[in-house]
Design an enzyme around this catalytic site. Structure first.
Site, PDB file in Angstrom:
ATOM      1  N   LEU A 186       0.831  -1.206   0.000  1.00  0.00           N
ATOM      2  CA  LEU A 186       0.000   0.000   0.000  1.00  0.00           C
ATOM      3  C   LEU A 186       0.866   1.257   0.000  1.00  0.00           C
ATOM      4  O   LEU A 186       1.675   1.461   0.911  1.00  0.00           O
ATOM      5  CB  LEU A 186      -0.930   0.025   1.217  1.00  0.00           C
ATOM      6  N   ILE A 187       0.712   2.052  -1.030  1.00  0.00           N
ATOM      7  CA  ILE A 187       1.212   3.429  -1.039  1.00  0.00           C
ATOM      8  C   ILE A 187      -0.033   4.309  -0.959  1.00  0.00           C
ATOM      9  O   ILE A 187      -0.944   4.190  -1.787  1.00  0.00           O
ATOM     10  CB  ILE A 187       2.009   3.761  -2.319  1.00  0.00           C
TER      11      ILE A 187
ATOM     12  N   GLN B  92       0.995   8.409  -4.484  1.00  0.00           N
ATOM     13  CA  GLN B  92       1.100   7.466  -5.587  1.00  0.00           C
ATOM     14  C   GLN B  92       1.570   8.167  -6.856  1.00  0.00           C
ATOM     15  O   GLN B  92       1.539   9.380  -6.968  1.00  0.00           O
ATOM     16  CB  GLN B  92      -0.253   6.776  -5.820  1.00  0.00           C
TER      17      GLN B  92
ATOM     18  N   GLY C 207       6.515   3.258  -4.793  1.00  0.00           N
ATOM     19  CA  GLY C 207       6.324   1.806  -4.774  1.00  0.00           C
ATOM     20  C   GLY C 207       7.540   1.083  -5.318  1.00  0.00           C
ATOM     21  O   GLY C 207       7.972   0.064  -4.761  1.00  0.00           O
TER      22      GLY C 207
ATOM     23  N   GLU D 199       1.561 -12.933  -2.725  1.00  0.00           N
ATOM     24  CA  GLU D 199       0.245 -13.518  -2.468  1.00  0.00           C
ATOM     25  C   GLU D 199      -0.825 -12.824  -3.301  1.00  0.00           C
ATOM     26  O   GLU D 199      -1.042 -11.624  -3.166  1.00  0.00           O
ATOM     27  CB  GLU D 199      -0.096 -13.382  -0.978  1.00  0.00           C
TER      28      GLU D 199
END
Length: 415
Positions: free
Chosen positions: A236-237, A242, A247, A270
């Protein structure tokens, strides 16, 4: 068409009481009282289905607005709910207003206040919230003179740090709004590692503060016989930060941190989203170019256009890439190296990609093994469908790879 949570078409008089949760919720990070009047720093959630149901709608309020403010460093929250009118259950006996507070309470911290003065009073202690964990990288962004960025690793022993646990639980609030099917990690499980990305800035009193702007969680799985296999779980950014390369910086730092550990076999992910797959492809490409140029640069790629055992082994040992990821990087590097106007070279690239795409569709006639996915099995047995599928997937792959190469070239120009 306005549908209620159960998919019921609402009568016309009730539609004014129905709204999209994603459109009426507004977040804001607060660093000074002036920020309360700055609408340019507001941002909306991407997901609310885990809070307000699959349709992501709130019913029972006219002209609803939900403001969720958060202090940048301490992550203390303020909640404000405003509306022009609430539905009268006596007038409309079938319908009642959703309990917004009860729905939000499952994710908002118990310390959340609805008193704005109490919330703002905590601004004076923001500088007291330092960083957690061990610093592994610092960097600056071009054009930003008054800020810098730090990446910290919080190791497995965070389970014993109560102050961190309380703070991190507040940070996890954003998960449900920006990651699909989000869940909190088990903070008693010592196999978790948390990588935090901070922005270092000066507040209006010229005091140094640290604001978390993103993080990645990694779970350490066991790999036989004596290895570890880290799996990236949550990425999560936060929205205001963003599209600035954070990232990429954070994921690269994680790979560089973990690849130093000889016990790490490779790094997996995942249920990766399309956005994360693109980010990982870019980072993997940069790692291979930096640490394995003798295998992945233009000359060796043109000389040996096929994926070799040496490439797979060195990419795993040096960069901690899985075989599947190395294969994708090899295809990207081959596309980088060839002349796009050369039909023969492009044909070799196309066959390389389609061979990989075709492998999951193969049917083991000798062992009579069926594919797990019936749709894939149909493709395996129908040549025309398979041909069309492979052609469509190839176009998607080449467009994806071209985007990765453009991003790679852009960042190389900045070095």
């Amino acid at each position: 068409m306005d549908l209620g949570e159960q998919g019921i078409l609402l009568p016309a008089p009730l539609r004014v009481f129905d709204c999209s949760a994603n459109e009426v919720i507004s977040f804001k990070f607060v660093r000074s009282e002036k920020d309360l009047e700055n609408d340019e720093i507001d941002f909306a959630p991407e997901f609310t289905h885990q809070i307000f149901g699959e349709n992501e709608r709130i019913f029972g309020y006219k002209d609803l607005g939900i403001d969720i403010y958060c202090l940048s460093s301490s992550l203390n929250f303020y909640l404000n709910i405003e509306f022009a009118e609430k539905i009268n259950p006596k007038k409309y006996q079938q319908f009642k207003a959703d309990d917004i507070v009860q729905a939000l309470n499952e994710w908002l911290p118990s310390s959340t206040t609805t008193n704005l003065d109490q919330f703002l009073s905590k601004l004076k202690t923001e500088q007291e919230y330092g960083t957690f964990g061990e610093q592994i990288l610092t960097y600056d962004l071009k054009g930003e003179k008054s800020t810098s960025y730090l990446i910290h690793r919080v190791n497995e022993n965070f389970c014993d740090d109560q102050k961190f646990l309380e703070w991190y639980t507040r940070l996890e609030t954003f998960l449900v709004f920006f990651i699909d099917a989000a869940s909190r990690i088990d903070k008693e499980d010592r196999n978790w590692i948390i990588y935090l990305l901070y922005q270092k800035y000066q507040n209006e009193n010229s005091q140094t503060c640290y604001a978390p702007i993103g993080y990645i969680t990694v779970y350490l799985y066991y790999a036989y016989p004596d290895k570890k296999r880290p799996r990236i779980s949550q990425v999560l950014i936060l929205p205001p930060y963003q599209r600035k390369g954070h990232g990429r910086r954070l994921l690269t730092a994680i790979y560089n941190d973990l690849r130093k550990d000889s016990r790490v076999q490779d790094i997996t992910a995942e249920d990766p989203s399309d956005e994360f797959v693109a980010l990982r492809d870019l980072v993997s490409l940069e790692l291979c170019h930096k640490y394995l140029p003798d295998l992945f640069s233009k000359e060796p790629m043109l000389k040996t256009p096929r994926l070799t055992k040496e490439m797979v082994e060195k990419a795993q040992n040096v960069c901690k890439l899985t075989r599947q990821e190395t294969r994708r990087v090899h295809e990207i590097c081959f596309l980088q190296a060839i002349n796009k106007s050369d039909d023969e070279q492009m044909k070799r690239f196309r066959l390389l990609v389609k061979q990989r795409l075709f492998e999951p569709l193969q049917f083991d006639k000798r062992r009579r093994l069926q594919l797990a996915d019936p749709a894939l099995e149909a493709l395996a047995t129908d040549p025309e469908k398979r041909k069309k599928y492979l052609a469509t997937q190839y176009e998607y792959v080449i467009e994806h790879y071209q985007n990765i190469i453009r991003a790679f070239d852009k960042y190389q120009d900045r070095i």
